[in-house]
Design an enzyme around this catalytic site. Structure first.
Site, PDB file in Angstrom:
ATOM      1  NE  ARG A  84     -37.995  22.091  35.924  1.00  0.00           N
ATOM      2  CZ  ARG A  84     -38.265  23.373  35.716  1.00  0.00           C
ATOM      3  NH1 ARG A  84     -38.376  23.822  34.488  1.00  0.00           N
ATOM      4  NH2 ARG A  84     -38.413  24.214  36.721  1.00  0.00           N
ATOM      5  NE  ARG A  93     -33.941  24.889  36.813  1.00  0.00           N
ATOM      6  CZ  ARG A  93     -34.245  26.112  37.249  1.00  0.00           C
ATOM      7  NH1 ARG A  93     -35.036  26.873  36.569  1.00  0.00           N
ATOM      8  NH2 ARG A  93     -33.761  26.559  38.373  1.00  0.00           N
ATOM      9  CG  ASP A  96     -36.367  26.705  33.290  1.00  0.00           C
ATOM     10  OD1 ASP A  96     -37.600  26.586  33.297  1.00  0.00           O
ATOM     11  OD2 ASP A  96     -35.750  27.632  33.845  1.00  0.00           O
ATOM     12  CG  HIS A 200      -7.999  11.966  24.342  1.00  0.00           C
ATOM     13  ND1 HIS A 200      -6.892  12.666  23.922  1.00  0.00           N
ATOM     14  CD2 HIS A 200      -8.448  11.288  23.255  1.00  0.00           C
ATOM     15  CE1 HIS A 200      -6.660  12.419  22.654  1.00  0.00           C
ATOM     16  NE2 HIS A 200      -7.599  11.594  22.207  1.00  0.00           N
ATOM     17  CD  GLN A 319      -6.591  14.498  10.800  1.00  0.00           C
ATOM     18  OE1 GLN A 319      -7.537  13.775  10.501  1.00  0.00           O
ATOM     19  NE2 GLN A 319      -6.483  15.052  12.006  1.00  0.00           N
ATOM     20  CB  VAL A 342      -1.041  13.777  25.108  1.00  0.00           C
ATOM     21  CG1 VAL A 342      -1.138  13.546  26.617  1.00  0.00           C
ATOM     22  CG2 VAL A 342      -0.845  15.256  24.799  1.00  0.00           C
ATOM     23  NE  ARG A 353     -11.560   4.828  15.440  1.00  0.00           N
ATOM     24  CZ  ARG A 353     -11.348   5.836  14.591  1.00  0.00           C
ATOM     25  NH1 ARG A 353     -10.255   6.569  14.694  1.00  0.00           N
ATOM     26  NH2 ARG A 353     -12.227   6.124  13.659  1.00  0.00           N
TER      27      ARG A 353
HETATM   28  O1  PAF Z   1      -8.557  14.380  13.728  1.00  0.00           O
HETATM   29  C1  PAF Z   1      -9.808  14.428  13.772  1.00  0.00           C
HETATM   30  O2  PAF Z   1     -10.437  14.330  14.839  1.00  0.00           O
HETATM   31  C2  PAF Z   1     -10.582  14.597  12.474  1.00  0.00           C
HETATM   32  O3  PAF Z   1     -10.019  13.884  11.444  1.00  0.00           O
HETATM   33  C3  PAF Z   1     -10.793  16.068  12.093  1.00  0.00           C
HETATM   34  C4  PAF Z   1      -9.466  16.755  11.784  1.00  0.00           C
HETATM   35  C5  PAF Z   1     -11.504  16.814  13.211  1.00  0.00           C
HETATM   36  C6  PAF Z   1     -11.654  16.161  10.840  1.00  0.00           C
HETATM   37  O4  PAF Z   1     -12.899  15.575  11.040  1.00  0.00           O
END
Ligand code: PAF
Length: 461
Positions: A84, A93, A96, A200, A319, A342, A353
């Site tokens: 600070r 700042r 605080d 992103h 997933q 996207v 990544r």
């Molecule tokens: O897709 C992701 O970012 C992860 O695998 C998730 C679904 C948040 C679980 O950690």
């Protein structure tokens, strides 16, 4: 011991990181016993130079044997340690720290005024403080006044303008559950977007979809250790919390759940979710244990944020199937929505990544979407032999210098069983390494759609 209420604020640097560092410093002080920490609420700066960043503000309750002036000195010392710099009044700042209440004492000295002089008029202080203050009372300053709770003071302020309702950052699992319950009791539908941060536009498109389907969107940011194998990139996974929070706030997300690893996996927590069969092939072979970690954390998040709808990206195709199956099999009352991948203008699928890629590697990484597009085109041209399509895709990757390929597969989009012939809806999936960065991508293919009308879901550069 005296029970005290502390206000914390930061609008410079890693704002939430600074608040957490201040709380850690308070917790380490042997003369201080930290009792409760509120969530952090975003608010626009009051006064000071134009254009400075929004604040995150929070409150903490502590008990101490230190006299008030000595406690104030400790707070000033933490401010100094956290960088600070006392410049312009109400200027930006890093941190605080304000002593808001010291028991019910009224202190009027040249260096310290308690209760804090602006406590009664600042929603950004009262709102987080009200979450944790419980029975604490603000002493009367005049004979005509009465002692009053923080909650009452907060309720006396006029209703907040929409511009005052910034992002709320919640770190505690119990507080998160309580908050969602309150939102739902007020009749609002909740949408959740689970993420690991390093956000992103792909993540933000999930927030947009959740906004379309609900009234209150919670994004979670948690780099889940249990879905990384020991040799994977858990420690070096990008962590960009401050930028993530700014992006979520700008996208209209109302709350972010940002728990610590200890909060999600307290000592002794050993129960896990045995993922469904669809977790076995492809990523299941390359990343043993990965989907157990994903399914476990996602189910835990669904319990802490029992939203009406959850949005995931198609980019993590397997997933999404694992989560859909788990939700159906375990009767989780949540609608799972899978949103399109996207892509950059040149076809590269957005991924946290991608930031690991050098310029040359990024160029080579374009081969993934090129190979998928090529599969799409050859199917539209009448090719049905999976072997031939997969070989051509592998050649495209190899021609770009990608030799470390985990899989290139054509599979049933529901079961992920690999198919020898493309006859109905099929998913093409790739996982490979570009340099040391592992990338995945996929595309849904439908041989019944001709080339002219095959615009939906297409991989285009
Ligand atoms: O897709 C992701 O970012 C992860 O695998 C998730 C679904 C948040 C679980 O950690």
């Amino acid at each position: 011991m005296v029970t005290c209420l502390i206000g914390l604020g930061s609008n410079q640097g890693d704002r939430v990181g600074n608040l957490l560092a201040a709380i850690a410093a308070l917790g380490e002080d042997p003369a201080i016993s930290l009792q409760a920490v509120s969530s952090f609420v975003e608010s626009a700066p009051v006064g000071g130079p134009a254009g400075q960043p929004n604040f995150f503000n929070g409150a903490a309750i502590l008990a101490t044997s230190l006299p008030a002036q000595a406690l104030l000195t400790r707070l000033l010392d933490i401010e100094l340690r956290l960088g600070r710099v006392r410049g312009e009044r109400f200027g930006p700042r890093t941190i605080d720290l304000d002593l808001l209440l010291y028991g019910e004492q009224v202190i009027e000295s040249p260096t310290l005024q308690v209760p804090h002089p602006r406590l009664r008029v600042r929603r950004f202080v009262l709102a987080p403080a009200a979450e944790i203050a419980g029975e604490m009372l603000v002493p009367a300053l005049t004979d005509a006044e009465q002692r009053v709770s923080i909650e009452t003071l907060c309720a006396r302020l006029p209703d907040p303008a929409p511009s005052e309702l910034g992002l709320r950052v919640i770190m505690s699992a119990a507080a998160m559950q309580r908050h969602v319950r309150e939102i739902q009791l007020s009749g609002r539908r909740v949408g959740v977007v689970p993420t690991m941060g390093a956000l992103h536009s792909g993540h933000l498109s999930l927030v947009q979809e959740a906004r379309r389907r609900s009234d209150y969107v919670v994004a979670t940011i948690f780099v889940n250790p249990t879905q990384f194998a020991p040799h994977e990139d858990f420690t070096k996974y990008p962590r960009t919390l401050d930028a993530d929070l700014s992006a979520l706030s700008a996208a209209g997300c109302q709350a972010a759940f940002v728990p610590s690893a200890e909060e999600m996996y307290p000592r002794g927590a050993t129960t896990t979710v045995d993922p469904p069969e669809v977790a076995l092939p492809l990523e299941g072979v390359c990343r043993p244990g990965h989907f157990r970690g994903v399914a476990t954390i996602v189910l835990k998040l669904f319990h802490l944020i029992p939203a009406e709808v959850a949005c995931f990206g198609q980019k993590d195709f397997q997933q999404a199937l694992v989560i859909r199956r788990m939700v159906a099999d375990l009767n989780v009352p949540i609608e799972v929505v899978v949103c399109p991948t996207v892509r950059e203008a040149d076809g590269l699928a957005l991924s946290s990544r991608n930031r690991y890629l050098s310029a040359a590697e990024r160029e080579r990484a374009l081969a993934l979407s090129r190979a998928l597009r090529q599969a799409e085109q050859s199917i539209q041209a009448g090719e049905t032999e999976s072997n031939r399509i997969v070989s051509a895709m592998r050649e495209t990757l190899a021609a770009a210098g990608i030799t470390s390929i985990d899989y290139v597969a054509l599979a049933d989009p529901e079961t992920l069983a690999e198919c020898s012939h493309v006859e109905g809806k099929t998913v093409a999936l790739i996982a490979c390494r570009v340099g040391s960065t592992r990338l995945i991508d996929n595309c849904l293919l439908d041989p019944t759609i001709d080339a002219g009308s095959a615009k939906r879901g297409a991989v285009r550069a």
